[in-house]
Structure formats: C-alpha cells, structure tokens
Design a protein around this motif. Structure first.
Motif, short mmCIF file in Angstrom:
data_model
loop_
_atom_site.label_atom_id
_atom_site.label_comp_id
_atom_site.label_asym_id
_atom_site.label_seq_id
_atom_site.Cartn_x
_atom_site.Cartn_y
_atom_site.Cartn_z
N GLN A 94 0.91 -1.26 -0.02
CA GLN A 94 -0.20 0.08 -0.08
C GLN A 94 0.94 1.08 0.08
O GLN A 94 1.96 1.38 0.73
CB GLN A 94 -1.11 -0.08 1.35
N SER A 142 -11.93 1.29 5.94
CA SER A 142 -12.47 -0.19 6.41
C SER A 142 -12.52 -0.46 7.97
O SER A 142 -13.34 -1.33 8.17
CB SER A 142 -11.54 -1.23 5.51
N PRO A 157 -11.47 0.31 0.28
CA PRO A 157 -10.79 -0.13 -0.68
C PRO A 157 -9.94 0.89 -1.48
O PRO A 157 -9.04 0.37 -2.13
CB PRO A 157 -11.74 -1.06 -1.65
N LYS A 178 -6.68 1.67 0.04
CA LYS A 178 -6.10 0.33 0.19
C LYS A 178 -5.48 0.20 -1.30
O LYS A 178 -4.49 -0.43 -1.71
CB LYS A 178 -6.63 -0.72 0.66
N GLY A 179 -6.01 1.16 -2.21
CA GLY A 179 -5.50 0.85 -3.74
C GLY A 179 -6.16 -0.12 -4.33
O GLY A 179 -5.87 -0.67 -5.39
N GLU A 180 -7.19 -0.88 -3.79
CA GLU A 180 -7.82 -2.01 -4.41
C GLU A 180 -8.73 -1.81 -5.36
O GLU A 180 -9.40 -2.48 -6.50
CB GLU A 180 -8.50 -2.79 -3.42
N LYS A 181 -9.43 -0.65 -5.37
CA LYS A 181 -10.64 -0.05 -6.46
C LYS A 181 -10.55 1.50 -6.44
O LYS A 181 -10.00 2.37 -5.80
CB LYS A 181 -11.89 -0.23 -5.69
#
Length: 536
Positions: free
Chosen positions: A2, A472, A488, A491-494
């Motif tokens: 991250q 989150s 997210p 976190k760079g997930e979305k």
C-alpha cells in the motif's frame, strides 16, 4: 504494498498519510526520497516543502490554510502551526465545461418505486404524523404508541429482555419473542416531533411551515396527519399556504386537526385514529412500479468526517452524483459552512449568473450571522474532525465539496425551498448532520447518501439514509450502522469509478425495497429543523 502518501491534486503542497508514519522515516514519494521530521498519523497531512510563516497551504488544488509557524518538509500539519484561510470570491472568473461520465450501462437500468399523482416517484411509501407546534408533541407520542403497537411488527428488544433478566436476579436467559406480522405490508407509519412552531420569531415558524410542507410533498410520503393546538405562531393557514406554494395541485390526503376546536384530548385522538386508519389502509394499496433512474433524487451528506473522507467516500458520492445527473436525475449538495473555500469553483459551475449571485449572497449572509454571534466558519471542524486530520474549515470544506462531483450547478435553493430543476442543486443548510439531512429531505430528496469517517447513526423518518464509510476499520468496528465501505479506495484496491458504480448498484436495491439501509433497520428517525439563527 500500500502507498504511504497521496497527493490529492497536482498543485497541492501537502500530502495525506495513508498509514502511520514515524519521525525519521524515509519515504519514496513521486520518485523522490523524503524524510519525515515528526510522527504523522494516518489521515493527517504533512508538508511537501518548507513553509515560512504565512505560506499558502494548498490541498485539493485550493487554498485551505496558511502557515502560522515555520513548517519543515516532512513535518505534520496541526492546529498549532496552521490557521484557516480561504480565497475571497466576488463572482465568476472562468468559463466552465463538463464531460459527463460514461452512462451507457446505466441508461436502461430501473428501480421499483411508488408513483405519485404529480409525477414524483418515491423509494418508500410512508404515512407521517407531525405537529405544527411543540405543544402537540405529547399527542403525537400517544398516537405513535397506539399505532406502533397495533399496526407494526413488535421486534424483540434485547436490552429490555436483558434488564428483565437482571431484575429477576439474572437466573434466566432473556426470553426471545417471535416477531408478529404487520397489519399492513406496503405502508410505513412514521411520527415526527420538534421544538418549534411558537415561542420564537415568526420567521422561524414560517420556515418550519415550509419544511413540513416539503415533507408532505416529498415523493416518499403517501399522506399525512397534522396536529395543531390553535393559538401558535405556525397557524394552519400558514402551513396550507406553504404547501400550496410548493405544489398548488397536491392531491395527497392531508388530515389536519386543531385541539382547541375539538374539545377533549380523548375526543380528538379517537377521531384522528379513525380517520388516519382509513387513510393508511388506502395508501397500503399503492404498489411499486418500474421507473428509470432519472426519478432518483439523492441528498449528499457527510458527518463525523475524517482525513480520508475527502479522498475516498466523498469522491465516491461525487461520481454517483455525476452519473445520476448525466441520467437526468437530481442531486442535492448542502452544508454551506462546509463549502467555505470552494466557493469559486461552485460559482464557476453555476449555469447562470442569477444562481451564482444567489449562492454568494446566501453564503455571505450566513457567515455574517455567525460572525455577529461571535464565531466564524473557521470554528466549524469538530474535535473529532481535528483529531482525524481535518484541521481547518477550508480543508474540511474542500473534501466535503467532493460529494457534489463535477457537474454544472443548475439551481441554488435557500432553506425550505423545494427542488424544481434536474441536475445538481445547492441547498443552504447548516453543516450539522441532522439539520442538513432533515432539510434535504424537506426539499424533495427521496434517498440520502451519508459519508462518515468516525461513525454516526443519523437517519430520517421518511427517506432511507445509506451510510458510507471512508475507511474499512470503521466499517468493521461499526458494522451495524455502515452500509457501504469505500476503504478499498484507500488501500488501492478499487478506483473511485469502480466504488461509485458499486454504490449505485446498492442505491438501486435500497430504492427498490430489496435492501433495507442500516439506519432504517435501526429506526433512526432523526428530525431537527434549523432555527435560522446560528447553527454550525
């Protein structure tokens, strides 16, 4: 791995810590090594260059403060070394153009709502009871007790069962009662009380009349029962005039009773119960139908904000706002104290000069009342905001304004005015969570999106409130009040677009009655009118 920092806008001279950073920690940021010179908690900001006293601090591409002390590159920004500052705005200074998001996949999407005779569409089917004056609050509470016990499902109250067990010596497990079935399956009955209607300036009563009229006209409402004492400032005729001004041809059943004309409380309540029951029974026959997403009217709210709100949850709402505006729907951005510092952008986005002038006039008048009371917009950030990285009002505002996306501003409304134009509307309200949410629903919102970074249980009696967390950790810790998690994004997930599309899917399910928002499940029916004095 991250990322450790994020710079929101290319012109910013500060960055947001995405994780906790220790003093002396080396960070590779924008292809350069940077050394932190103080501890920086996640959500807080650190300087990307050396600041002298008076240096303009830029975030989201706008002025959000000035350095009150020397600040070293890599040092954390605090209330001790930064003061609120925002640019002054006199009018439009740039042309505006908008590129809508791609809506091809949404054009044929629909939701299941309730058709009203005037063409509005509700996401709920509600019969509301409310007083014109606080003197009738007790009678509203009596009616609430009667109707909820006889018409609505009585859910087991685990806390009451726990206390009963303790009273009995804790010798038995709390009894679990089976839920009963609602008498009516297609109508909700809600009750509103308030401290207004008399005893304050007449303008407050007139303002309350507009707000209550807006609730009756809201597409989520099928009908209303209204109680009046008789001698109060907010007379029945004032309420009727306010309702007529919003909708001259309103055809919903609105039952109005005046206690001083009806004699005993028992006689009045018996009449109200009989009449209201018949109205509720008829309203229960209204069924959901299929409508395009253009019939959605979303209110955009934030409360209990943190340093991530402006980079995850609020931009997600902004993307949803842009999608709905592109689909010919309606979005409402309120909380005027939290637009301080971004006025220029919003003025430039106004589609006409009159709207731009009205926005600035309302902002200046509001700020003057605050200053006259010995305060200021700079006092807006709460202790919780400051603790989690929002250290100036302009910084908080720049992030809060992201809820409004990037679309043109089609209209500017004063408190109590009802929406008439499709697109993004600005509504003058306080930044207070409940007062602002209350006002947006009174202006016609049929669903409210509410972002939070710290957690807040705010809801509304007639409009579903969807709670969107900025991180989150909050979504996990307070899962009973959070509907959608935008963590997210942090976190760079979305991406914001991916998160926005996921949120719109959730909105469609809530609007169709397929999912019940957490605030609705908790019966979080908050209603606070704004007394037009000072409220931040």
């Amino acid at each position: 791995m991250q990322n450790q920092l994020i710079k929101v806008h290319p012109n910013d001279n500060v960055a947001v810590a995405l994780v906790n950073l220790k003093s002396g920690q080396q960070i590779n940021f924008e292809n350069q090594m940077m050394l932190t010179v103080s501890d920086v908690k996640a959500k807080h900001k650190l300087a990307l260059e050396d600041f002298e006293i008076g240096t303009r601090i830029i975030m989201y591409g706008v002025l959000v403060g000035k350095a009150s002390k020397e600040i070293k590159k890599g040092e954390v920004l605090t209330t001790e070394n930064v003061k609120h500052q925002s640019d002054k705005v006199e009018g439009k200074n740039d042309t505006f153009s908008w590129t809508p998001p791609d809506i091809e996949k949404w054009k044929k999407r629909t939701f299941e709502g309730y058709r009203r005779p005037d063409g509005q569409v509700g996401t709920e089917n509600v019969w509301i009871f409310f007083p014109l004056v606080f003197c009738e609050n007790r009678n509203i509470e009596v009616l609430k007790d009667v109707f909820e016990k006889e018409l609505l499902t009585q859910k087991t109250n685990s806390h009451r069962m726990l206390l009963r067990s303790l009273v009995n010596g804790g010798s038995q497990e709390p009894a679990i009662n089976e839920d009963t079935t609602d008498v009516f399956s297609n109508i909700k009955v809600k009750f509103i009380t308030h401290p207004g209607g008399c005893g304050s300036i007449r303008q407050d009563s007139e303002s309350l009349a507009k707000l209550l009229a807006g609730y009756v006209n809201n597409p989520n409402v099928a009908g209303a029962t209204v109680l009046s004492l008789g001698c109060q400032n907010l007379q029945i005729e004032i309420f009727k005039d306010a309702l007529k001004a919003i909708n001259p041809n309103i055809s919903k059943p609105v039952l109005i009773y005046e206690q001083q004309q009806m004699g005993t409380v028992d006689n009045m309540l018996s009449t109200i119960i009989k009449d209201s029951y018949e109205g509720i029974k008829k309203a229960n026959a209204i069924q959901r139908e299929t409508f395009s997403l253009s019939k959605l009217r979303i209110g955009l709210e934030c409360g209990g904000s943190d340093g991530f709100s402006g980079i995850s949850a609020n931009p997600t709402l902004g993307y949803v706002s842009d999608l709905l505006v592109a689909l010919n729907g309606i979005a409402i951005l309120s909380e005027f104290p939290e637009l301080c510092g971004v006025e220029q952008e919003l003025v430039n986005r106004c589609v006409d000069e009159d709207s731009a002038k009205k926005f600035l006039s309302l902002m200046k008048a509001y700020e003057k009342t605050v200053i006259d009371a010995g305060s200021g917009f700079d006092m807006n950030p709460s202790p919780g905001n400051i603790k989690d990285g929002l250290i100036t009002d302009a910084m908080k505002s720049a992030g809060a304004a992201k809820k409004g996306g990037t679309s043109p501003v089609v209209d500017v409304l004063d408190y109590g005015e009802y929406i008439t134009k499709r697109g993004l509307n600005l509504l003058c309200t306080p930044g207070n969570d409940v007062e602002s949410t209350t006002a947006m629903v009174g202006s016609g919102a049929n669903i409210v999106l509410f972002t939070t970074g710290l957690g807040t249980p705010t809801g509304n009696p007639i409009a579903p409130v969807i709670k969107v967390s900025s991180n989150s950790e909050l979504a996990s810790k307070m899962s009973d009040i959070i509907d959608v998690d935008t963590g997210p994004v942090i976190k760079g997930e979305k991406s914001i677009a991916e998160m926005g599309e996921a949120l719109l899917e959730y909105i469609i399910d809530v609007a169709s009655g397929k999912i019940e928002s957490k605030a609705v499940s908790l019966n979080q029916d908050d209603f606070i009118p704004w007394r037009r004095g000072v409220s931040l």
